[in-house]
Design a protein around this motif. Structure first.
Motif, PDB file in Angstrom:
ATOM      1  N   GLN A 217       1.075  -1.271  -0.015  1.00 49.13           N
ATOM      2  CA  GLN A 217       0.039   0.151   0.006  1.00 49.13           C
ATOM      3  C   GLN A 217       0.760   1.263  -0.089  1.00 49.13           C
ATOM      4  OE1 GLN A 217      -2.251  -0.898   3.287  1.00 49.13           O
ATOM      5  NE2 GLN A 217      -4.182  -1.103   2.301  1.00 49.13           N
ATOM      6  N   LYS A 218       1.959   1.168   0.872  1.00 50.77           N
ATOM      7  CA  LYS A 218       2.938   2.460   0.760  1.00 50.77           C
ATOM      8  C   LYS A 218       3.273   2.561  -0.566  1.00 50.77           C
ATOM      9  CE  LYS A 218       4.128   2.092   5.608  1.00 50.77           C
ATOM     10  NZ  LYS A 218       5.307   1.820   6.656  1.00 50.77           N
ATOM     11  N   ILE A 219       3.937   1.384  -1.428  1.00 51.11           N
ATOM     12  CA  ILE A 219       4.379   1.605  -2.486  1.00 51.11           C
ATOM     13  C   ILE A 219       3.478   2.333  -3.633  1.00 51.11           C
ATOM     14  CG2 ILE A 219       5.133   0.518  -4.709  1.00 51.11           C
ATOM     15  CD1 ILE A 219       6.530  -1.817  -2.589  1.00 51.11           C
ATOM     16  N   PHE A 220       2.117   1.852  -3.426  1.00 53.16           N
ATOM     17  CA  PHE A 220       1.066   2.408  -4.374  1.00 53.16           C
ATOM     18  C   PHE A 220       0.961   3.729  -4.125  1.00 53.16           C
ATOM     19  CE2 PHE A 220      -0.478  -2.063  -5.282  1.00 53.16           C
ATOM     20  CZ  PHE A 220      -0.285  -2.151  -6.618  1.00 53.16           C
ATOM     21  N   LEU A 221       0.977   4.334  -2.803  1.00 54.18           N
ATOM     22  CA  LEU A 221       0.797   5.570  -2.455  1.00 54.18           C
ATOM     23  C   LEU A 221       1.757   6.427  -3.088  1.00 54.18           C
ATOM     24  CD1 LEU A 221      -0.869   7.756  -0.941  1.00 54.18           C
ATOM     25  CD2 LEU A 221       0.296   7.165   1.035  1.00 54.18           C
ATOM     26  N   LYS A 222       2.945   6.103  -2.820  1.00 49.21           N
ATOM     27  CA  LYS A 222       4.395   6.802  -3.485  1.00 49.21           C
ATOM     28  C   LYS A 222       4.115   7.002  -4.852  1.00 49.21           C
ATOM     29  CE  LYS A 222       7.222   5.482   0.542  1.00 49.21           C
ATOM     30  NZ  LYS A 222       8.235   4.594   0.985  1.00 49.21           N
ATOM     31  N   LEU A 223       3.560   5.976  -5.562  1.00 47.96           N
ATOM     32  CA  LEU A 223       3.607   5.897  -7.011  1.00 47.96           C
ATOM     33  C   LEU A 223       2.610   6.956  -7.424  1.00 47.96           C
ATOM     34  CD1 LEU A 223       3.962   2.150  -8.030  1.00 47.96           C
ATOM     35  CD2 LEU A 223       5.490   4.118  -8.421  1.00 47.96           C
ATOM     36  N   LYS A 224       1.430   7.012  -6.553  1.00 42.60           N
ATOM     37  CA  LYS A 224       0.278   7.826  -7.035  1.00 42.60           C
ATOM     38  C   LYS A 224       0.818   9.185  -6.493  1.00 42.60           C
ATOM     39  CE  LYS A 224      -4.061   9.225  -5.491  1.00 42.60           C
ATOM     40  NZ  LYS A 224      -5.208   8.795  -4.350  1.00 42.60           N
TER      41      LYS A 224
END
Length: 229
Positions: A217-224
């Motif tokens: 979830q943290k990876i997706f948030l940073k990508l966003k």
């Protein structure tokens, strides 16, 4: 009378990491002694004016600000006095107490020009940054939160940073830890209004929620965030 034994002086702080089985409390205490025995810091500030940092050595959140206040120099405790009391009174509204977090200044003493306190420069903060990095390495927080743009610039090594409006809510990296930024405690105490206070509490609530995300979830948030600029 000062009883601190400052001989022999050890400049290299990295040796602390090699001591196996040492508790975080003991490692922080050793690092504080190294700070007190640092001749350059003692010459510039005096041993009685050095402020190391304090709080929960197992904290998930590590607050960082640029330099201690006069009240902190007197007590030798980070985030003490009127500003610290107000800062933690805000945090208590969302269930966070002094004993839940760790807090430390980048500079371990107040910087002055012609005896007048002023914000530290990037180069001045860089002088004390190795000590702060070791504190973070020992505590191992899940998140570092910079209080204000001066502290953020000191951590990132940048003289010119965007406004706090442009930085709040974003995720950065420092010392292999996730880094966020919010308002300075002094601003919240002396200049902010109710809207700023609510924004600060929203920042901290979002930070706690971020800590509890899964790695994916943290990876997706940073990508966003990267895609949105």
């Amino acid at each position: 009378m000062n009883t601190t034994d400052c001989t022999p002086q050890i400049i290299d702080l990295s040796f602390l990491a090699s001591k196996q089985g040492k508790s975080k409390v003991d490692s922080l205490a050793d690092l504080r002694e190294e700070m007190l025995c640092n001749s350059k810091l003692r010459d510039k500030a005096g041993i009685e004016n050095l402020v190391f940092g304090n709080g929960n050595p197992n904290a998930d959140v590590f607050f960082v600000y640029e330099a201690p206040s006069v009240e902190e120099e007197r007590s030798r405790l980070a985030m003490s006095g009127q500003t610290g009391d107000f800062f933690f009174s805000l945090l208590e509204k969302i269930g966070i107490s002094r004993t839940d977090v760790y807090v430390a200044p980048i500079m371990k003493y107040r910087v002055k020009s012609d005896f007048i306190p002023r914000p530290p420069t990037i180069d001045e903060m860089a002088e004390c940054l190795p000590i702060l990095k070791r504190q973070i390495e020992i505590v191992k927080p899940k998140l570092v939160i910079a209080l204000g743009t001066t502290a953020f610039g000191g951590l990132m090594g940048e003289n010119s940073t965007p406004t706090i409006k442009d930085l709040r809510g974003k995720i950065f990296k420092f010392c292999d830890r996730d880094l966020m930024i919010t308002y300075h405690a002094s601003f919240l105490t002396h200049y902010a209004n109710a809207t700023h206070h609510q924004q600060f509490l929203s920042d901290i609530t979002n930070a706690i929620n971020y800590i509890n995300l899964t790695p994916l979830q943290k990876i997706f948030l940073k990508l966003k965030q990267k895609l949105l600029g």
